[in-house]
Design a protein around this motif. Structure first.
Motif, PDB file in Angstrom:
ATOM      1  N   GLU A 178       1.031  -1.186  -0.083  1.00  0.00           N
ATOM      2  CA  GLU A 178      -0.056   0.057   0.071  1.00  0.00           C
ATOM      3  C   GLU A 178       0.805   1.252   0.065  1.00  0.00           C
ATOM      4  O   GLU A 178       0.669   2.215  -0.815  1.00  0.00           O
ATOM      5  CB  GLU A 178      -1.096   0.059   1.224  1.00  0.00           C
ATOM      6  N   GLY A 179       1.904   1.052   0.758  1.00  0.00           N
ATOM      7  CA  GLY A 179       2.913   2.490   0.833  1.00  0.00           C
ATOM      8  C   GLY A 179       3.434   2.416   1.981  1.00  0.00           C
ATOM      9  O   GLY A 179       3.607   1.599   2.851  1.00  0.00           O
ATOM     10  N   ARG A 180       4.748   3.407   1.941  1.00  0.00           N
ATOM     11  CA  ARG A 180       5.713   3.707   3.114  1.00  0.00           C
ATOM     12  C   ARG A 180       5.364   4.887   3.581  1.00  0.00           C
ATOM     13  O   ARG A 180       4.685   5.945   3.027  1.00  0.00           O
ATOM     14  CB  ARG A 180       7.006   3.369   2.613  1.00  0.00           C
ATOM     15  N   GLN A 181       5.804   4.880   5.041  1.00  0.00           N
ATOM     16  CA  GLN A 181       5.800   6.412   5.763  1.00  0.00           C
ATOM     17  C   GLN A 181       4.269   6.973   5.501  1.00  0.00           C
ATOM     18  O   GLN A 181       4.093   8.177   5.205  1.00  0.00           O
ATOM     19  CB  GLN A 181       6.567   7.497   5.218  1.00  0.00           C
ATOM     20  N   LYS A 182       3.136   6.242   5.625  1.00  0.00           N
ATOM     21  CA  LYS A 182       2.060   6.638   5.365  1.00  0.00           C
ATOM     22  C   LYS A 182       1.441   7.652   6.619  1.00  0.00           C
ATOM     23  O   LYS A 182       1.654   7.363   7.815  1.00  0.00           O
ATOM     24  CB  LYS A 182       0.791   5.463   5.434  1.00  0.00           C
TER      25      LYS A 182
END
Length: 352
Positions: free
Chosen positions: A239-243
């Protein structure tokens, strides 16, 4: 219709047909090869039985057959490969329908078996060579199922075996769950099904004796994201990093966010390079609560939080989280491949 569009559609249709034909050819070649090797193994075993199980007689059979076949057909019939064929037959003979083998002439066995709707072997010969090296039938079955379902290359199969994924998955299950692994592989139905006893990140090439930050760890994971997702297991989508999320003027960042399509929930990762603390658990609890209340849809399941740390602290986990916890987990990561012997001892201890 525009002529260029019509040509493009024609090209795509023909291209798809050719690709499917190529896949069929590859599958048939692999199928024929496996059946041939299986039959060679059967013939060797039957000839050995005629020799009344004398070890020196069996050795002589395989050696002479290798010499003769190599002269006639070239490479592929070395003594070691013939021994794998013999082992292949002895290991998997129960899978072949005996009536088919019994009723078919030797020259027609391959054709008879290829015509079956469900061919019992789905991997390549090189895969089976690796599987034949696994002594435990239950463990071998697990790796075969996982390699088939997840389309593992031979290299990935070797990596998963060397990292002791079977033992690490089995250690998170009860006796009934361990037995199921040999029949179904890793089935993801509840949060604990997606977990391993610990995670092996040797592919990151972060040396044990060198200092690195949590940002270095995160960057290394992103750089090797495909490897990391293979290590996580089935159903994970990145989904993503550092959300980032913010409330009352304060911003917070979740290191890595995944979604598991089998569990139908978000899976959050917080990376820690030191020993786990109760503050780490509290922080993850806040992340999980935020995702449950603000991000997830009503039809989705509760968010899972995994604190990936250098060193676990089971006492802190025990007294910080509720007994019926099924959302937040602390798992250690290792930078070197584990000792399979130690994991096997844990797996077969009275506690499992």
């Amino acid at each position: 219709m525009n002529k260029s569009i019509s040509n493009k559609i024609l090209f795509q249709s023909v291209s798809a047909l050719i690709q499917e034909a190529q896949h069929i050819v590859v599958r048939n070649v692999n199928t024929t090869m496996l059946i041939t090797y299986f039959e060679i193994g059967r013939m060797i075993v039957e000839e050995e039985l005629n020799g009344k199980h004398r070890a020196e007689y069996a050795e002589q059979i395989v050696l002479q057959l290798s010499i003769d076949l190599t002269k006639e057909f070239g490479r592929g019939y070395s003594k070691s490969n013939l021994e794998y064929m013999r082992q292949f037959y002895k290991t998997y003979q129960k899978r072949i329908v005996q009536s088919v083998i019994g009723q078919s002439k030797k020259a027609q066995i391959a054709q008879s078996l290829i015509g079956q709707s469900q061919f019992p072997f789905s991997l390549s010969w090189t895969h089976y060579i690796q599987l034949l090296k696994i002594e435990s039938e239950a463990e071998r079955s697990f790796y075969e199922i996982e390699a088939t379902q997840n389309h593992w290359s031979v290299r990935e199969l070797q990596r998963q075996f060397n990292s002791a994924i079977y033992e690490r998955v089995a250690l998170s299950r009860d006796k009934k769950g361990v037995k199921a692994l040999a029949k179904k592989g890793q089935v993801i139905e509840k949060s604990t099904d997606a977990l391993k006893s610990h995670y092996v990140l040797e592919f990151l090439n972060l040396k044990e004796d060198k200092r690195y930050s949590e940002n270095d760890l995160e960057t290394a994971i992103i750089d090797k994201l495909e490897h990391f997702m293979m290590e996580l297991g089935k159903g994970f989508l990145f989904e993503g990093r550092q959300k980032r999320f913010t409330f009352e003027g304060d911003s917070f960042f979740v290191d890595l966010v995944f979604y598991n399509r089998f569990l139908k929930c978000f899976v959050l990762f917080d990376l820690k390079i030191g020993k786990l603390t109760h503050q780490d658990i509290g922080q993850m609890q806040m992340y999980v609560n935020y995702y449950d209340r603000k991000i997830k849809l009503s039809e989705e399941n509760s968010t899972i939080g995994i604190i990936l740390c250098k060193e676990e602290n089971k006492t802190v986990v025990e007294f910080t989280l509720p007994e019926n916890n099924n959302q937040i987990f602390a798992k250690a990561y290792k930078q070197i491949l584990p000792s399979k012997e130690d994991l096997k001892k844990q797996l077969h201890s009275p506690k499992v």
